[in-house]
Design an enzyme around this catalytic site. Structure first.
Site, PDB file in Angstrom:
ATOM      1  N   GLY A 117       0.550  -1.483  -0.419  1.00 38.56           N
ATOM      2  CA  GLY A 117       0.080  -0.182   0.167  1.00 38.56           C
ATOM      3  C   GLY A 117       0.638   1.146  -0.131  1.00 38.56           C
ATOM      4  O   GLY A 117       0.133   2.619  -0.488  1.00 38.56           O
ATOM      5  N   GLU A 118       1.769   1.363   0.458  1.00 36.06           N
ATOM      6  CA  GLU A 118       2.730   1.898   0.502  1.00 36.06           C
ATOM      7  C   GLU A 118       4.013   2.456  -0.297  1.00 36.06           C
ATOM      8  O   GLU A 118       4.051   3.690  -1.278  1.00 36.06           O
ATOM      9  CB  GLU A 118       3.719   2.651   2.293  1.00 36.06           C
ATOM     10  CG  GLU A 118       2.522   2.709   2.621  1.00 36.06           C
ATOM     11  CD  GLU A 118       3.316   3.127   4.530  1.00 36.06           C
ATOM     12  OE1 GLU A 118       2.864   3.611   5.009  1.00 36.06           O
ATOM     13  OE2 GLU A 118       3.423   1.582   4.887  1.00 36.06           O
ATOM     14  N   MET A 119       4.616   1.500  -0.942  1.00 38.83           N
ATOM     15  CA  MET A 119       5.913   1.381  -1.923  1.00 38.83           C
ATOM     16  C   MET A 119       5.474   2.249  -2.495  1.00 38.83           C
ATOM     17  O   MET A 119       6.117   2.512  -3.549  1.00 38.83           O
ATOM     18  CB  MET A 119       5.884  -0.133  -1.893  1.00 38.83           C
ATOM     19  CG  MET A 119       7.259   0.071  -2.752  1.00 38.83           C
ATOM     20  SD  MET A 119       6.378  -0.159  -4.316  1.00 38.83           S
ATOM     21  CE  MET A 119       5.593  -1.201  -4.796  1.00 38.83           C
TER      22      MET A 119
END
Ligand code: FES
Ligand code: FES
Length: 886
Positions: free
Chosen positions: A844-846
């Site tokens: 979700g963040e990468m």
């Protein structure tokens, strides 16, 4: 007041409305039709309130009710229900266009308005028709696809039933509709502001206009006499510590003696209506004595300056990394590049405002306080609130949440709402405006990074130095964790034999920093990937090949000395190579006199969870052989409901309807940790599998097939699954060496863009991501995260910035729109992770970690100018071109 008739969703109603009453209020307040949402303070900027009036898509916050007498109104609830949805609602669900779902009803109504007129619109027509509708989660790609799919349903060319997965479809690698998608598409999922509580007081809060000041006096006498006002709450009325302690005890629920940033809360006013509360808040007199304002890290680190907190120095955390002999490595390098990079303070920009509702429920003989909020860590936040408010008997309930992107790792409005509910012993609703939500909430930290990078004559990186100072703003929140995350991932995807790094964290009087999608790595990776590109270009080497030969190999170690075990990034670069070659050719063929085209690459290797992270998930075998999952797995839009359900189905051999999720209340869930650090799939997925394994063992041992049968056999029907990461040992305080992550997600991103050399405008044409997140559970959710992340990353790279006291709405924040959206392509490789749940890991963040450097590298490729401060606005690009003599 005037009487009007409206036909709403086919039923005739009569209303008494004032001159200023808008249709949105009539729908939400009088008819409890909660599908139409409000994000933008009724400025017509968000489209979340879109409905049809006489067949035309209209922003209901702008439509004065008095002018609508005799009109026919259709809301999203009037299209269909979860059991009998409209084809457009089904199209949104099947296309994977519903993430948090806050924008969805408005999008669907805008789509309906378009498709009623034009059942076969092209992409540009869709973008035009939906130009007033904002979405933070999807990057708009799947929304456009959903509208096209809806058109094909309406034209009879496709049928929804042909697109739903077959009942016996595999559970892994298939996009089964998200469990919550249809209720969001039908407008019946309740977000915080949709909770209507009888006799609730409405709150308004007086916030500091100054960034640093002593509170000399507070006079609420006028406000308390105003109509409808129940009273006020100040710091002295908060029963507990009045401190929302995350890591440091530094952030008050309400400030008593001092304010430390523009927006610090001072007084809460409660009244019978929000308008009256707001009016009374205006009458509160707060006398502030200004203190020197520390506007940046330079000022805050200077000798003898005022301290933001009396008991904690401004320079509040420091951690170096020393690996190899960087001085010697630089001295022996064939080429060295050097630059100072600066990232901006930014707002995470969830579409939903920071609403909290607090009410009382009977619990045995006592009244229990229920906080309904947007938390992604309900158990931790419950504990913080209990301490701050001095009240034990409470539960926290997560409503449906309109995106969060890290902002809800902190308590924001819950403390004030809870303190007021206790003070007045009444239910309260605290519905701040968007402008106030921006003031009240944390922000992405600004980083200042002075870097050097060297390479030998073969183009192999020899050393990297980074003097990294993080502006923590006024309060600590997760402060040093952001520094640590930046350090853990400092060398990114590369083998860097020598590192000389200093990470520091500094209090200032800026908005307080906290988690923001990626929390540290997006900032430091901007410097790293820019430096890699600069070095490649300085050495006359192709940026792709330069990266390729410098990738870490299995067995080599990252910045903190931990050897990597699975490192699929070279394969991702191989997958990117043909796209890159095509893009470079196209760029060469499309250079104009004014419009220059460029191609930029950047990589990201992103750690999931963190050392010592732990999670628990409770599972129960039900009486029909299904399973119930009890885990505080917040799902503000990523699709954690899909992940947990599909893993449970796969492990137990069940259908989706036999898995029941209980994830939203502290009363019934296990404390599974935050929905942060991209950890949910890895940590909770693994804990879930552990719990299910225990259940299966008990079933095998007893022959039981249901919960009742297990109990009859003398066994528990409930098991607690656990996942604990590699042991947390602090980083060595001198060298920064130590363990970091069990698993990583990897991506290579490519930006293709055009720069207008006259105006400095940058137009992204296309972003391509090659990603490896291990086993793919839900392809649409995976692509949706990447598409939304790239859109957010481009906004971060080119436009977005939060300026305290100035940024107050979506327009001046420069929120990404349909008009700024661009083509996207996602290429997926699957390397099942040895330690992942069924081989999966988080993502979700990468998805935005490589985006900003890819964009800035492409700008350099286009015009030969390196921008080192974010965002790369037209003014900066023009100035850089002028400085370069262009
Ligand atoms: S609330 Fe109507 S456009 Fe934003
Ligand atoms: S799905 Fe559009 S804002 Fe979240």
């Amino acid at each position: 007041m005037k009487k009007i008739d409206l036909t709403v969703n086919g039923r005739k109603h009569e209303f008494e409305v004032g001159d200023q009453t808008v249709l949105l209020d009539v729908l939400r307040e009088d008819l409890d039709l909660i599908g139409a949402k409000q994000s933008c303070d009724r400025k017509g900027q968000c489209g979340a309130c879109m409905v049809l009036v006489d067949g035309k898509a209209v922003r209901s916050c702008l439509a004065k009710a008095v002018k609508l007498d005799g009109s026919e109104v259709i809301t999203v609830e009037g299209l269909g229900t979860p059991d009998n949805p409209h084809l457009i609602q089904e199209a949104f669900v099947l296309a994977g266009a519903v993430q948090c779902g806050f924008c969805t009803p408005g999008m669907i109504m805008a789509a309906k308005g378009l498709l009623d007129q034009n059942p076969d619109p092209g992409v540009e027509e869709i973008k035009k028709a939906l130009r007033h509708n904002l979405c933070r989660c999807t990057g708009y790609k799947k929304i456009v696809e959903a509208v096209r799919l809806a058109g094909s349903f309406l034209r009879g060319e496709k049928k929804p039933e042909d697109l739903y997965p077959e009942p016996d479809a595999p559970m892994l690698g298939v996009s089964h509709p998200r469990p919550s998608a249809m209720i969001k598409a039908c407008g019946v999922a309740r977000f915080c502001a949709d909770y209507k509580i009888k006799d609730a007081l409405e709150l308004a809060v007086v916030r500091s206009p100054l960034a640093h000041a002593k509170i000399k006096s507070i006079d609420t006498s006028e406000a308390e006499k105003m109509p409808g006002v129940a009273g006020v709450v100040t710091a002295k009325d908060v029963k507990g510590t009045n401190i929302l302690k995350y890591i440091k005890s530094d952030r008050p629920v309400l400030c008593g003696d001092k304010v430390r940033y523009i927006g610090d809360p001072i007084v809460a006013v409660a009244a019978d209506t929000r308008e009256r509360a707001l009016a009374a808040a205006e009458a509160v007199k707060v006398e502030l004595e200004p203190l020197p304002v520390l506007e940046n890290i330079g000022q805050a680190m200077a000798e003898g300056v005022v301290q933001v907190h009396d008991d904690i120095p401004n320079m509040c955390y420091e951690q170096p990394i020393v690996k190899g002999d960087a001085d010697a490595a630089f001295a022996g390098s064939a080429a060295v590049v050097e630059a100072e990079f600066q990232t901006q303070i930014n707002h995470q920009a969830p579409l939903e405002p920071e609403v909290t509702v607090a009410y009382w429920e009977r619990d045995d003989d006592e009244d229990k306080l229920v906080i309904v909020g947007r938390s992604i860590n309900i158990h931790l936040h419950l504990g913080m609130l209990q301490e701050a408010m001095g009240h034990e008997n409470m539960r926290y309930e997560e409503a449906f949440v309109g995106g969060q992107f890290g902002i809800k790792i902190d308590v924001i409005t819950e403390g004030i709402a809870g303190a007021a509910a206790i003070h007045f012993k009444r239910p309260v609703r605290y519905v701040p405006s968007l402008a106030e939500s921006m003031l009240a909430s944390s922000k992405r930290h600004a980083f200042n990074m002075k870097v050097r990078m060297g390479a030998d004559e073969n183009g192999m990186i020899t050393a990297y130095a980074n003097d990294l100072v993080v502006d923590n703003g006024a309060y600590y929140s997760i402060g040093h964790v952001v520094v640590l995350r930046a350090l853990w991932m400092l060398a990114g995807s590369y083998n860097v034999p020598a590192l000389d790094v200093k990470g520091r964290l500094v209090y200032t009087n800026n908005p307080w920093g906290s988690a923001a999608r990626g929390a540290g790595p997006p900032q430091q990776n901007f410097a790293l990937e820019s430096a890699v590109d600069m070095l490649a270009r300085k050495m006359g080497q192709d940026p792709l090949e330069f990266r390729y030969k410098n990738f870490l190999q299995v067995g080599q170690s990252g910045s903190t000395g931990q050897a990597v075990e699975q490192w699929p990034i070279p394969a991702l670069m191989d997958a990117m190579r043909p796209h890159y070659q095509r893009a470079v050719e196209e760029a060469k063929a499309n250079q104009g006199a004014t419009i220059k085209r460029g191609v930029g690459l950047a990589c990201g290797s992103f750690g999931i969870g963190g050392p010592g992270d732990a999670s628990v998930v409770a599972v129960e075998l039900d009486d029909d052989g299904g399973v119930s999952i009890f885990a505080a797995a917040a799902d503000p839009g990523e699709g954690n409901d899909s992940m947990l359900t599909q893993i449970a189905c796969e492990v137990m051999g069940l259908g989706m309807d036999k898995v029941r999720l209980n994830t939203r209340s502290t009363d019934v869930t296990a404390a599974s940790g935050p929905a942060a650090g991209s950890r949910i799939t890895y940590m909770m997925g693994n804990a879930l599998i552990d719990g299910l394994r225990q259940i299966k063992e008990l079933m095998a041992e007893t022959g039981a097939k249901t919960g009742k049968e297990l109990e009859a056999a003398g066994k528990p029907r409930r098991c607690l699954g656990r996942k604990k990461n590699i042991e947390a040992t602090p980083m060595d305080p001198v060298t920064g060496q130590g363990p970091n992550f069990e698993t990583q997600v990897h991506a290579v991103q490519m930006a293709e863009l055009e720069v207008n050399t006259e105006t400095g405008e940058v137009k992204v044409i296309k972003m391509t991501t090659a990603v490896d997140a291990g086993t793919v559970i839900h392809p649409q959710n995976l692509a949706g995260q990447l598409e939304g992340g790239m859109d957010m990353g481009v906004g971060y790279a080119l436009r977005e910035e939060y300026v305290a006291g100035e940024t107050s709405d979506w327009r001046n924040f420069k929120f990404p729109t349909m008009a700024t959206s661009f083509d996207m392509e996602v290429v997926v490789l699957e390397t099942p992770r040895d330690t992942g749940p069924l081989g999966a890991t988080g993502v979700g963040e990468m998805c935005m970690v490589p985006t900003a450097p890819a964009v800035l590298n492409a700008i350099d490729d286009a015009i030969g100018v390196r921008i080192t401060t974010l965002p790369a606005t037209p003014e900066k690009v023009k100035a850089a071109l002028a400085g370069a003599g262009a």
